[in-house]
Enzyme design. Structure first.
Site, PDB file in Angstrom:
ATOM      1  N   ALA A  66      58.284 -69.614  59.511  1.00 49.48           N
ATOM      2  CA  ALA A  66      59.184 -68.477  59.662  1.00 49.48           C
ATOM      3  C   ALA A  66      58.650 -67.635  60.822  1.00 49.48           C
ATOM      4  O   ALA A  66      57.443 -67.638  61.091  1.00 49.48           O
ATOM      5  CB  ALA A  66      59.202 -67.667  58.381  1.00 49.48           C
ATOM      6  N   GLU A 115      58.549 -76.247  54.682  1.00 49.90           N
ATOM      7  CA  GLU A 115      59.508 -76.018  53.588  1.00 49.90           C
ATOM      8  C   GLU A 115      60.901 -76.522  53.983  1.00 49.90           C
ATOM      9  O   GLU A 115      61.636 -77.066  53.160  1.00 49.90           O
ATOM     10  CB  GLU A 115      59.533 -74.530  53.225  1.00 49.90           C
ATOM     11  CG  GLU A 115      58.213 -74.100  52.577  1.00 49.90           C
ATOM     12  CD  GLU A 115      58.131 -72.620  52.302  1.00 49.90           C
ATOM     13  OE1 GLU A 115      58.210 -71.833  53.286  1.00 49.90           O
ATOM     14  OE2 GLU A 115      58.004 -72.222  51.136  1.00 49.90           O
TER      15      GLU A 115
END
Ligand code: CO8
Length: 256
Positions: A66, A115
């Site tokens: 992220a 992820e």
């Protein structure tokens, strides 16, 4: 077709999505999450397309996580809101797609990047790829499903080790653990992804769709994901978070 943050092409039944933020190692921000969501919605509707391949631009990173600069000043509420959105639009959306998504891991897949790869149905990695969930080194925990999907793929003991150490592993080790389906020399990554897509595409689309739904229903869903969301948000606004994020920007190791 070139978007703001992605590049898309449909060829011989395969929908290609390439994440296009090479200078930031394809780090995932909110705009990118939304663009990926829109691309996948278009692909879902397109009956000429049977399999999706997702990869990153350049040869250094699939997605290095992220975007830390986006959430570096967040408190618990904003963090909770961003992960709620990201999970709905992407990380819980991909597994439910009726067409298989293959992650072609062309370099670092870290944090939210790993992820994302784990949310895909299948993973092929280039030999030089490195994978890890380094969130604990930043004073947070994985928030896009990593604490749930990693143990599903590699077992609780191995997942605990990766999550608690934050260490990266190479592609060969990831293959041994069952984190990925195949490792190939870097220059063969796209060819191997196409080959896997073709082996799927020769089968009945309706069976593929039903098989995905059926396999997904075995996931240890909901309670674990909710707990992750809660614990993730709790990491924000703490001294550990401030130190972890400051260390990243100062390019040094955090001292907790
Ligand atoms: N976020 C933002 N920018 C990044 C990120 C990232 N995750 N990763 C790399 N970049 C940027 C760097 O800041 C640098 O930018 P600039 O050139 O402007 O300084 C550029 O990309 C190139 O990176 P480096 O210079 O660091 O390249 P190196 O070859 O030296 O190192 C690494 C490569 C090892 C991959 C290194 O970049 C790194 O450690 N990156 C961060 C990895 C990481 O910690 N990822 C996890 C992020 S947290 C997360 O994913 C949580 C998910 C949960 C949801 C959160 C929503 C609130």
């Amino acid at each position: 077709m070139e978007g703001k943050l992605t590049w898309v092409e449909i060829q011989d039944g395969i929908g290609w999505i390439k994440i296009n933020r090479e200078k930031k190692l394809n780090a995932l921000n909110r705009d990118l999450i939304d663009e990926l969501h829109d691309r996948l919605v278009d692909f879902q509707k397109d009956s000429s397309l049977k399999v999706v391949i997702l990869t990153g631009s350049g040869d250094k990173a699939f997605v290095a996580g992220a975007d830390i600069s986006e959430f570096s000043s967040f408190g618990p509420q904003e963090a909770a809101e961003l992960i709620r959105h990201g999970n709905k639009a992407l990380f819980d959306f991909i597994p439910q797609l009726e067409k298989p998504v293959i992650a072609a891991i062309n370099g670092y897949a870290l944090g939210g990047g790993l992820e994302l790869a784990m949310a895909c149905h299948l993973r092929i990695a280039a030999q030089h790829a490195k994978m890890g969930l380094p969130e604990v080194s930043l004073g947070i925990i994985p928030g896009y499903g990593g604490t749930q999907r990693l143990p599903d793929l590699i077992g609780k003991g191995n997942a605990m080790e990766m999550i608690l150490t934050g260490d990266m592993i190479g592609a060969e080790k990831a293959l041994q653990m069952g984190l990925i389906n195949k490792v190939v020399p870097s220059e063969k990554l796209l060819e191997a992804s196409i080959n896997l897509a073709e082996r799927i595409m020769k089968n009945a689309p309706n069976s593929i769709k039903n098989a995905i739904k059926s396999v997904n229903s075995a996931e240890r869903i909901s309670k674990g994901f909710q707990e992750e969301n809660f614990q993730f948000s709790n990491c924000f606004g703490t001294a550990d978070f401030d130190e972890g994020i400051a260390a990243f920007f100062e390019k040094r190791k955090a001292k907790f």
